[in-house]
Design an enzyme around this catalytic site. Structure first.
Site, mmCIF file in Angstrom:
data_model
loop_
_atom_site.group_PDB
_atom_site.id
_atom_site.type_symbol
_atom_site.label_atom_id
_atom_site.label_comp_id
_atom_site.label_asym_id
_atom_site.label_seq_id
_atom_site.Cartn_x
_atom_site.Cartn_y
_atom_site.Cartn_z
ATOM 1 N N ASP A 61 19.635 36.780 -21.897
ATOM 2 C CA ASP A 61 19.889 37.891 -20.970
ATOM 3 C C ASP A 61 19.872 39.238 -21.693
ATOM 4 O OD1 ASP A 61 20.117 36.108 -18.910
ATOM 5 O OD2 ASP A 61 22.279 36.277 -18.684
ATOM 6 N N ARG A 103 37.507 41.119 -23.235
ATOM 7 C CA ARG A 103 36.625 42.184 -22.743
ATOM 8 C C ARG A 103 37.112 43.592 -23.071
ATOM 9 N NH1 ARG A 103 33.408 38.550 -23.428
ATOM 10 N NH2 ARG A 103 32.417 37.468 -21.687
ATOM 11 N N SER A 126 27.034 27.628 -18.495
ATOM 12 C CA SER A 126 27.282 29.018 -18.860
ATOM 13 C C SER A 126 28.611 29.039 -19.599
ATOM 14 C CB SER A 126 27.361 29.884 -17.600
ATOM 15 O OG SER A 126 27.745 31.204 -17.939
ATOM 16 N N ASP A 148 33.535 39.920 -15.333
ATOM 17 C CA ASP A 148 33.322 40.695 -16.557
ATOM 18 C C ASP A 148 32.795 42.101 -16.297
ATOM 19 O OD1 ASP A 148 34.315 38.816 -18.249
ATOM 20 O OD2 ASP A 148 32.386 37.932 -18.765
#
Length: 406
Positions: free
Chosen positions: A14, A94, A178, A123
């Site tokens: 990605d 994060r 994932s 996210d």
């Protein structure tokens, strides 16, 4: 000179596809930033990959100790768990990553920050709230929400796009889970997990440990010490908190600790199902809780449970850099002043079994708790206490009985 954009770069397909996409659609000078929060060998070969894909520079930032000391430990001290199960592994990683993105954006004079989070996940919220809190002037680019220019809908599309731009890397189009990994945990989504009706394929899925069924038949005793709510040693060996988590991951993984299957409520309004492995974190949270119950007084412990729920919600929602989180953490830190002592437990087939807790600040009095009569407690005093404590209940029952006679 071209304007610069900072890209949160993992090295995966990605974020690799995003590099030529940014150059094509914005004509930016792309500077990649990879944050090392303990994801291990996922960082191998990233610099070569980023530059081959068109980035002008790659920063690999070691944030492990900052992540643990400034984000993990405060959350452990809060006993913050989202929806009674999720130990917030992705959530509190994060803000530390986004904070470093902002710092490098300032250093490089960048005008924008780009992330590869999808438009369905949490996210995107966590990254962007942190950026807005720390650098409200910076532009935020989220390719997956750019419907007019981001046309890729599958891994096959991304691989083909990369090839069209001269990037031929050994990415696989095969479907897989994932995953998000850091020192604290690893999460798994996708494949059979997309249906809550399916049992997880643990043989295929687990990375950090084994299922309880495959754990050793012999339990293992572990001793930990804490000073003011911060872990300081495991089995007599003094270590910094990040190394303690590494050690507990090893022990917990071996004994099938910390595997949870949860359907959680995302910030964006949908339910999602995932499996989380948090072996060391599960042990650390339990050990800290075990010590606190010996030391904190009843009112503080009760109120702290309320704070834990709110703290977990704030962390999950990406609201780390807010006045409320800071205020709650100040309260939590004050409660940790005397959370010092030793915790012993046995790890056995997915279980953490208490084996003794000691502290110089323990509020447990053997003479009070004993069934024998002690100097500080007169059994007869309980009668008056119960009469007053239950007075409202007795009065209500009496008045209700009088009304029923009429």
């Amino acid at each position: 000179m071209k304007e610069k954009v900072i890209l949160a770069y993992s090295g995966g397909l990605d974020t690799t596809a995003i590099i030529p996409w940014l150059k094509e659609n914005y004509d930016y000078d792309v500077i990649c930033v990879c944050a090392d929060v303990g994801q291990g060998n996922e960082l191998d070969g990233l610099e070569e990959r980023a530059k081959f894909s068109g980035a002008s520079k790659l920063y690999i930032e070691d944030l492990v100790d900052e992540f643990v000391d400034d984000y993990v430990i405060p959350t452990v001290q809060a006993n913050a768990v989202y929806e009674n199960k999720y130990l917030l592994g992705t959530s509190f990683a994060r803000p530390v990553i986004a904070k470093r993105l902002v710092e490098i954006a300032r250093k490089e004079g960048a005008v924008a920050i780009c992330h590869g989070a999808t438009g369905k996940g949490n996210d995107q919220v966590r990254f962007e709230l942190t950026i807005k809190a720390l650098a409200p002037d910076l532009k935020i680019i989220a390719p997956w929400r750019c419907n007019d220019t981001w046309k890729m809908e599958s891994r096959e599309d991304e691989i083909e796009y990369c090839k069209q731009h001269g990037i031929d890397l050994p990415f696989s189009a095969d479907s897989s889970y994932s995953r998000d990994r850091n020192l604290w945990h690893i999460s798994h989504e996708g494949l059979e997990l997309e249906s809550p009706a399916n049992e997880p394929n643990y043989e295929h899925l687990l990375v950090l440990g084994v299922t309880p069924e495959k754990a050793p038949t012999e339990g293992e005793y572990v001793t930990m010490t804490f000073e003011k709510g911060v872990p300081t040693s495991v089995n007599g060996e003094k270590m910094k908190p990040s190394d303690i988590i590494r050690k507990l991951n090893e022990l917990g993984g071996k004994h099938g600790i910390g595997i949870i299957d949860i359907v959680e409520n995302r910030v964006v309004g949908m339910k999602s199902r995932g499996v989380y492995e948090t072996p060391g974190g599960t042990i650390l949270m339990e050990a800290h809780t075990q010590l606190e119950e010996l030391i904190l007084d009843r009112d503080t412990l009760d109120y702290k449970k309320l704070v834990a729920v709110k703290f977990a919600d704030l962390v999950y929602e990406g609201k780390w850099f807010t006045p409320l989180r800071e205020a709650l953490q100040a309260f939590i830190e004050s409660t940790q002043e005397y959370v010092t002592g030793e915790v012993k437990f046995k790890l056995y087939k997915g279980n953490i079994i208490k084996a003794g807790t000691t502290s110089p600040y323990s509020l447990y009095s053997e003479s009070l708790a004993s069934f024998t009569t002690g100097e500080l407690y007169d059994h007869h005093d309980a009668e008056g206490f119960i009469n007053l404590f239950g007075l409202s209940m007795k009065v209500r029952a009496m008045l209700e009985a009088e009304r029923n006679k009429k």
